[in-house]
Design a protein around this motif. Structure first.
Motif, PDB file in Angstrom:
ATOM      1  N   LYS A   1      -9.497  40.484   9.919  1.00  0.00           N
ATOM      2  CA  LYS A   1      -8.715  39.782   8.895  1.00  0.00           C
ATOM      3  C   LYS A   1      -7.601  40.673   8.372  1.00  0.00           C
ATOM      4  CE  LYS A   1     -12.137  36.465   7.184  1.00  0.00           C
ATOM      5  NZ  LYS A   1     -12.964  36.051   6.018  1.00  0.00           N
ATOM      6  N   GLU A   2      -7.932  41.975   8.157  1.00  0.00           N
ATOM      7  CA  GLU A   2      -6.906  42.909   7.696  1.00  0.00           C
ATOM      8  C   GLU A   2      -5.804  43.047   8.745  1.00  0.00           C
ATOM      9  OE1 GLU A   2      -6.565  44.360   4.800  1.00  0.00           O
ATOM     10  OE2 GLU A   2      -8.367  43.396   4.007  1.00  0.00           O
TER      11      GLU A   2
ATOM     12  N   ASN B   1      -5.094  40.844  11.012  1.00  0.00           N
ATOM     13  CA  ASN B   1      -4.386  39.566  11.052  1.00  0.00           C
ATOM     14  C   ASN B   1      -3.389  39.460   9.897  1.00  0.00           C
ATOM     15  OD1 ASN B   1      -4.155  36.731  12.118  1.00  0.00           O
ATOM     16  ND2 ASN B   1      -4.829  36.270  10.051  1.00  0.00           N
ATOM     17  N   LYS B   2      -3.792  40.001   8.737  1.00  0.00           N
ATOM     18  CA  LYS B   2      -2.899  39.990   7.578  1.00  0.00           C
ATOM     19  C   LYS B   2      -1.645  40.803   7.868  1.00  0.00           C
ATOM     20  CE  LYS B   2      -2.974  40.845   2.589  1.00  0.00           C
ATOM     21  NZ  LYS B   2      -3.804  41.344   1.461  1.00  0.00           N
TER      22      LYS B   2
ATOM     23  N   LYS C   1     -13.926  41.405   8.907  1.00  0.00           N
ATOM     24  CA  LYS C   1     -13.110  41.914   7.809  1.00  0.00           C
ATOM     25  C   LYS C   1     -11.952  42.747   8.346  1.00  0.00           C
ATOM     26  CE  LYS C   1     -13.466  44.614   3.541  1.00  0.00           C
ATOM     27  NZ  LYS C   1     -14.387  45.413   2.683  1.00  0.00           N
TER      28      LYS C   1
END
Length: 216
Positions: free
Chosen positions: A121-122, A124-125, A118
């Motif tokens: 992902k943040e 990566n965002k 998670k």
């Protein structure tokens, strides 16, 4: 080394499914039927068991029970625990407990990994946003580069035109110099011609009057 059957003698027998003490084993025999081993337990049955006290009067009769090895959940120093095939052996229970512990550990590790995923992902965002912004800047730079290329071509053309203008100016300056020389020559010629004409007129006039020629 004591045989497995002898390890079952002089022990209390407890049935987990029935939830009670079945008796006290005094003897044991082994029976084989259809490739299946059975233990024949001879034991004294508990009677008049009250208030959790043990005394000789509790053993009023004897009986035999026939069990399979897999019916035994565990054998302790003083107790045989039976599951009657409904309760897995203690080793199996321990194995299942160990599996459950490993499963719980894996679940915790998985939850930890999910948190890391998670977080990644943040990150990566955010990185994707930065990449998109950089891509927009690159496109703007490409447009600027194209404009600069066109401007450079125009400047080169203008430099070429400027060089031509310089050459033209040099040519004009050369022509101007030639014109000045021609003008000077013409002026000299005109001055000499006028002087010659005047001298001729004066001389003719003097000759007409019988005077000497003038030297001008």
């Amino acid at each position: 080394m004591e045989s497995p059957s002898n390890q079952l003698v002089n022990k209390f027998v407890i049935s987990l499914p029935e939830g009670k003490i079945l008796g006290f084993v005094t003897d044991i025999n082994v029976e084989v039927s259809d490739n299946q081993y059975y233990f024949i337990l001879r034991m004294k049955v508990f009677e008049n068991l009250s208030r959790g006290e043990f005394h000789p009067g509790m053993f009023s009769s004897e009986k035999k029970i026939k069990i399979k090895p897999e019916d035994i959940v565990n054998v302790g120093p003083d107790v045989i625990i039976l599951g009657d095939g409904k309760v897995p052996p203690l080793r199996e229970i321990e194995r299942l407990v160990h599996i459950a512990e490993e499963y719980n550990a894996l679940v915790k590790e998985l939850e930890k990994k999910e948190e890391e995923i998670k977080k990644l992902k943040e990150e990566n965002k955010e990185l994707q946003k930065i990449i998109e912004e950089l891509e927009r800047k690159v496109k703007r730079l490409e447009v600027i580069e194209d404009d600069f290329g066109h401007l450079k071509e125009q400047l080169l053309k203008q430099e070429g035109q400027l060089e031509m203008a310089r050459e033209y100016i040099k040519l004009l300056e050369g022509i101007r110099h030639d014109i000045d020389e021609i003008r000077n020559n013409i002026t000299s010629l005109i001055s000499g011609y006028i002087e010659e004409v005047m001298r001729k007129v004066v001389n003719e006039e003097l000759n007409a009057r019988g005077l000497k020629k003038t030297i001008i």
